[in-house]
Design a protein around this motif. Sequence first.
Motif, PDB file in Angstrom:
ATOM      1  N   UNK A 107       0.828  -1.199   0.000  1.00 34.40           N
ATOM      2  CA  UNK A 107       0.000   0.000   0.000  1.00 34.40           C
ATOM      3  C   UNK A 107       0.867   1.255   0.000  1.00 34.40           C
ATOM      4  N   UNK A 108       2.017   1.202   0.667  1.00 31.78           N
ATOM      5  CA  UNK A 108       2.913   2.354   0.670  1.00 31.78           C
ATOM      6  C   UNK A 108       3.367   2.707  -0.740  1.00 31.78           C
ATOM      7  N   UNK A 109       3.814   1.705  -1.487  1.00 28.37           N
ATOM      8  CA  UNK A 109       4.335   1.973  -2.835  1.00 28.37           C
ATOM      9  C   UNK A 109       3.262   2.543  -3.747  1.00 28.37           C
ATOM     10  N   UNK A 110       2.094   1.921  -3.756  1.00 30.98           N
ATOM     11  CA  UNK A 110       1.060   2.336  -4.700  1.00 30.98           C
ATOM     12  C   UNK A 110       0.258   3.528  -4.180  1.00 30.98           C
ATOM     13  N   UNK A 111       0.000   3.572  -2.869  1.00 29.29           N
ATOM     14  CA  UNK A 111      -0.681   4.739  -2.324  1.00 29.29           C
ATOM     15  C   UNK A 111       0.133   6.002  -2.530  1.00 29.29           C
ATOM     16  N   UNK A 112       1.444   5.902  -2.343  1.00 30.73           N
ATOM     17  CA  UNK A 112       2.328   7.059  -2.526  1.00 30.73           C
ATOM     18  C   UNK A 112       2.329   7.524  -3.976  1.00 30.73           C
ATOM     19  N   UNK A 113       2.519   6.593  -4.915  1.00 32.88           N
ATOM     20  CA  UNK A 113       2.603   7.016  -6.312  1.00 32.88           C
ATOM     21  C   UNK A 113       1.269   7.583  -6.794  1.00 32.88           C
ATOM     22  N   UNK A 114       0.163   6.985  -6.379  1.00 34.45           N
ATOM     23  CA  UNK A 114      -1.140   7.423  -6.868  1.00 34.45           C
ATOM     24  C   UNK A 114      -1.576   8.768  -6.282  1.00 34.45           C
ATOM     25  N   UNK A 115      -1.237   9.026  -4.999  1.00 31.64           N
ATOM     26  CA  UNK A 115      -1.881  10.155  -4.342  1.00 31.64           C
ATOM     27  C   UNK A 115      -0.943  11.137  -3.634  1.00 31.64           C
ATOM     28  N   UNK A 160      -4.674   1.695  -6.342  1.00 32.17           N
ATOM     29  CA  UNK A 160      -5.106   2.703  -5.371  1.00 32.17           C
ATOM     30  C   UNK A 160      -6.049   3.752  -5.962  1.00 32.17           C
ATOM     31  N   UNK A 161      -6.391   3.639  -7.244  1.00 32.80           N
ATOM     32  CA  UNK A 161      -7.497   4.406  -7.786  1.00 32.80           C
ATOM     33  C   UNK A 161      -7.206   5.688  -8.536  1.00 32.80           C
ATOM     34  N   UNK A 162      -5.950   6.112  -8.617  1.00 32.16           N
ATOM     35  CA  UNK A 162      -5.693   7.399  -9.259  1.00 32.16           C
ATOM     36  C   UNK A 162      -6.022   7.375 -10.744  1.00 32.16           C
ATOM     37  N   UNK A 163      -5.809   6.233 -11.404  1.00 33.61           N
ATOM     38  CA  UNK A 163      -6.111   6.166 -12.831  1.00 33.61           C
ATOM     39  C   UNK A 163      -7.608   6.328 -13.078  1.00 33.61           C
ATOM     40  N   UNK A 164      -8.438   5.839 -12.159  1.00 30.66           N
ATOM     41  CA  UNK A 164      -9.883   6.018 -12.290  1.00 30.66           C
ATOM     42  C   UNK A 164     -10.223   7.507 -12.233  1.00 30.66           C
ATOM     43  N   UNK A 165      -9.629   8.201 -11.275  1.00 35.06           N
ATOM     44  CA  UNK A 165      -9.866   9.637 -11.155  1.00 35.06           C
ATOM     45  C   UNK A 165      -9.403  10.380 -12.398  1.00 35.06           C
ATOM     46  N   UNK A 166      -8.232  10.032 -12.913  1.00 34.29           N
ATOM     47  CA  UNK A 166      -7.704  10.717 -14.095  1.00 34.29           C
ATOM     48  C   UNK A 166      -8.571  10.465 -15.319  1.00 34.29           C
ATOM     49  N   UNK A 187      -8.159   1.680  -0.404  1.00 31.55           N
ATOM     50  CA  UNK A 187      -7.547   3.001  -0.576  1.00 31.55           C
ATOM     51  C   UNK A 187      -8.249   3.744  -1.706  1.00 31.55           C
ATOM     52  N   UNK A 188      -8.493   3.040  -2.811  1.00 32.39           N
ATOM     53  CA  UNK A 188      -9.146   3.662  -3.959  1.00 32.39           C
ATOM     54  C   UNK A 188     -10.558   4.122  -3.615  1.00 32.39           C
ATOM     55  N   UNK A 189     -11.321   3.280  -2.932  1.00 33.91           N
ATOM     56  CA  UNK A 189     -12.694   3.628  -2.563  1.00 33.91           C
ATOM     57  C   UNK A 189     -12.722   4.822  -1.613  1.00 33.91           C
ATOM     58  N   UNK A 190     -11.829   4.824  -0.628  1.00 36.80           N
ATOM     59  CA  UNK A 190     -11.768   5.954   0.307  1.00 36.80           C
ATOM     60  C   UNK A 190     -11.460   7.255  -0.423  1.00 36.80           C
ATOM     61  N   UNK A 191     -10.550   7.175  -1.407  1.00 38.61           N
ATOM     62  CA  UNK A 191     -10.152   8.385  -2.129  1.00 38.61           C
ATOM     63  C   UNK A 191     -11.250   8.866  -3.063  1.00 38.61           C
ATOM     64  N   UNK A 192     -11.753   7.990  -3.910  1.00 45.29           N
ATOM     65  CA  UNK A 192     -12.667   8.388  -4.966  1.00 45.29           C
ATOM     66  C   UNK A 192     -14.058   8.713  -4.462  1.00 45.29           C
ATOM     67  N   UNK A 220     -18.413  10.417 -10.964  1.00 42.21           N
ATOM     68  CA  UNK A 220     -18.307   9.519 -12.118  1.00 42.21           C
ATOM     69  C   UNK A 220     -17.392   8.329 -11.853  1.00 42.21           C
ATOM     70  N   UNK A 221     -16.745   8.271 -10.690  1.00 41.93           N
ATOM     71  CA  UNK A 221     -15.739   7.250 -10.395  1.00 41.93           C
ATOM     72  C   UNK A 221     -16.228   6.293  -9.311  1.00 41.93           C
ATOM     73  N   UNK A 222     -15.945   5.010  -9.496  1.00 42.08           N
ATOM     74  CA  UNK A 222     -16.239   4.013  -8.480  1.00 42.08           C
ATOM     75  C   UNK A 222     -15.262   2.853  -8.635  1.00 42.08           C
ATOM     76  N   UNK A 223     -15.181   2.013  -7.585  1.00 49.77           N
ATOM     77  CA  UNK A 223     -14.269   0.867  -7.564  1.00 49.77           C
ATOM     78  C   UNK A 223     -15.014  -0.356  -7.046  1.00 49.77           C
ATOM     79  N   UNK A 224     -14.870  -1.472  -7.746  1.00 51.39           N
ATOM     80  CA  UNK A 224     -15.434  -2.753  -7.315  1.00 51.39           C
ATOM     81  C   UNK A 224     -14.321  -3.790  -7.277  1.00 51.39           C
ATOM     82  N   UNK A 225     -14.548  -4.857  -6.540  1.00 54.09           N
ATOM     83  CA  UNK A 225     -13.636  -5.997  -6.552  1.00 54.09           C
ATOM     84  C   UNK A 225     -14.166  -7.014  -7.559  1.00 54.09           C
ATOM     85  N   UNK A 226     -13.375  -7.280  -8.592  1.00 55.52           N
ATOM     86  CA  UNK A 226     -13.767  -8.220  -9.642  1.00 55.52           C
ATOM     87  C   UNK A 226     -12.521  -8.781 -10.293  1.00 55.52           C
TER      88      UNK A 226
END
Length: 356
Positions: A107-115, A160-166, A187-192, A220-226
């Motif tokens: 989570x550190x690596x991806x949370x940091x790069x995304x946000x 972590x969801x940044x691409x969804x936001x972008x 992390x993505x759900x909390x952010x978006x 316009x953004x959401x995250x699901x587990x699939x």
Amino acid sequence: MRLGHFHALRPVCPACRLAGAPVPLSLVCIEDEQDEIVRAGVLGCEGCGARHPILDGLPILVPDLAQFLTDNLFYLTMRRDLKPGVAALLAEATGPGGGLDAIRQHVSSYGWDHWADHDPAESGPEPIKPGQVVRVLAKLLDGLPTEPEEGPILDLGCGAGRTVAELTERTGRLVLGIDMSVPLARVAQDALVGGHVAYDRRRGGLRFERRAFAVPTNALADVWIADAIALPFADETFALATALNLLDCVRDPKAALAEIGRVLSPGGACALATPFDWSGAATPFANWLGGRGGEEGDSAALLDAFLSDGPQAAGALRLSRPADETEWQIRLHDRSAMHYVTRLSWSAKTERSLSS
């Protein structure tokens, strides 16, 4: 789960779809809803009787729910309110490489790069700057040969969801991100949806520091587990699919490509980025695209074959322009980062591919 996304995308039972009968899922019950966002509830299939939970706003839409819950019970039930000092003590007690340490590093690596570019406390020298994923996505979108058809967008392996936001910012369209990592999807759900990011940023070894800050939300953004190789959607649901660092993280890359082609509408576009960083833990050796000795070692050539006419074609996608490459770096800690050269690939669901 945003109700707007559920009604617009009309997910189907993933198990029934694999059996050839795409039965739409229905909301059996809503236990916690705020502002059109379902935080807890149950989705059901009238075909096979399956029930899929919505946990912390994340619907879990996988074919073998029992196996997924067994494999991910630790991640699904672990506490998220641990104070920094307590989290550090638990990580030290369980040791390096333990479950808690592995989650925090990931989570550190991806949370940091995304946000981290939104973090007002982010300062000081770093081997790289945050936002690598934003820059790679921009190259993919700028490289699309034509504007995608009208319709929603699917971001596979959204992390972590940044691409969804972008994607929502760039296109103004409804975008759904999917991932199989419970910690990253949270992390993505909390952010978006929630407008905040909180994660433990690794300094080195078992030393982390808590970071928490606000980020913009987007309806316009959401995250699901699939699962990317068993998508819970009917054919021709999406106009554009993006997947960054996905193909070398799924158990069957060829099946994932076929699924992407299935859910794209005719003329729909697909943009991929992959460093071909194969791991037996993520992808069985028999399913690697290349990465072997001799003539089977060229991953890029095999991916191109999967996206071209011929006996190796993986479904309906066909290359729409020449591939490219770009650098991709992932922060590990204050003094270390992984440096990749990732392959950028563009394809489309063309009339020719539909008839082949």
